[in-house]
Write a protein that holds these residues in place. Structure first.
Motif, mmCIF file in Angstrom:
data_model
loop_
_atom_site.group_PDB
_atom_site.id
_atom_site.type_symbol
_atom_site.label_atom_id
_atom_site.label_comp_id
_atom_site.label_asym_id
_atom_site.label_seq_id
_atom_site.Cartn_x
_atom_site.Cartn_y
_atom_site.Cartn_z
ATOM 1 N N THR A 71 5.015 22.190 2.252
ATOM 2 C CA THR A 71 6.000 21.918 3.305
ATOM 3 C C THR A 71 5.631 22.668 4.585
ATOM 4 N N GLU A 72 5.230 23.933 4.439
ATOM 5 C CA GLU A 72 4.844 24.735 5.613
ATOM 6 C C GLU A 72 3.603 24.156 6.295
ATOM 7 N N VAL A 73 2.616 23.769 5.514
ATOM 8 C CA VAL A 73 1.369 23.240 6.081
ATOM 9 C C VAL A 73 1.617 21.890 6.748
ATOM 10 N N ARG A 74 2.454 21.049 6.146
ATOM 11 C CA ARG A 74 2.781 19.771 6.789
ATOM 12 C C ARG A 74 3.453 19.995 8.144
ATOM 13 N N GLY A 75 4.327 20.982 8.206
ATOM 14 C CA GLY A 75 4.973 21.313 9.479
ATOM 15 C C GLY A 75 3.956 21.764 10.511
ATOM 16 N N ALA A 76 3.025 22.599 10.077
ATOM 17 C CA ALA A 76 1.976 23.065 10.988
ATOM 18 C C ALA A 76 1.116 21.903 11.457
ATOM 19 N N LEU A 77 0.843 20.971 10.559
ATOM 20 C CA LEU A 77 0.031 19.808 10.908
ATOM 21 C C LEU A 77 0.740 18.935 11.942
ATOM 22 N N GLN A 78 2.035 18.769 11.770
ATOM 23 C CA GLN A 78 2.812 17.982 12.743
ATOM 24 C C GLN A 78 2.823 18.663 14.106
ATOM 25 N N ARG A 79 2.970 19.985 14.104
ATOM 26 C CA ARG A 79 3.005 20.709 15.383
ATOM 27 C C ARG A 79 1.654 20.649 16.098
ATOM 28 N N LEU A 80 0.570 20.614 15.327
ATOM 29 C CA LEU A 80 -0.757 20.539 15.942
ATOM 30 C C LEU A 80 -0.965 19.213 16.655
ATOM 31 N N GLY A 81 -0.549 18.135 16.020
ATOM 32 C CA GLY A 81 -0.717 16.822 16.630
ATOM 33 C C GLY A 81 -2.174 16.392 16.630
ATOM 34 N N GLN A 82 -2.426 15.234 17.191
ATOM 35 C CA GLN A 82 -3.774 14.665 17.201
ATOM 36 C C GLN A 82 -4.675 15.265 18.283
ATOM 37 N N HIS A 83 -4.084 16.016 19.205
ATOM 38 C CA HIS A 83 -4.883 16.563 20.313
ATOM 39 C C HIS A 83 -5.299 17.996 20.055
#
Length: 114
Positions: A71-83
């Motif tokens: 859950t934490e890593v998915r959140g971090a991945l969303q915050r990073l975004g594609q850019h």
């Protein structure tokens, strides 16, 4: 509390009336209340905890930790975004993949132990 348990026959004497006996021999209301509070489920008298039971419990604890981290890593991945920096993005995606694989192996082992 320990003395009340000993006076009631010890843990080896656990049966359907065990908690009532422990409360009876308890020296005061404080100890009786603690016995009631700690008695969240009846004692298991059918069999002793064995390796399979311990393994199932360990798998459940590990799986909960893995799910929390996913859950934490998915959140971090969303915050990073594609850019995001491609190397950083790849590292986070790899961590998520490794966690998911580990979680699946825990689920498989847990199901096999039942």
């Amino acid at each position: 509390m320990r003395r009340a348990i000993e006076d009631a026959g010890g843990t080896a004497a656990a049966d359907a009336d065990y908690l009532a006996r422990v409360r009876e021999v308890a020296p005061d209301d404080t100890v009786r209340a603690m016995v009631t509070e700690l008695a969240v489920e009846p004692p298991h008298t059918r069999r002793d905890p064995d390796e399979v039971y311990a393994g199932v419990q360990l798998v459940a604890v590990r799986l909960a930790a893995v799910n929390q981290r996913v859950t934490e890593v998915r959140g971090a991945l969303q915050r990073l975004g594609q850019h995001a920096d491609p190397a950083h993005l790849a590292a986070v995606q790899n961590e998520l993949w490794v966690l998911q694989q580990y979680g699946q192996s825990l689920r498989d082992r847990g199901a096999a132990a039942l």
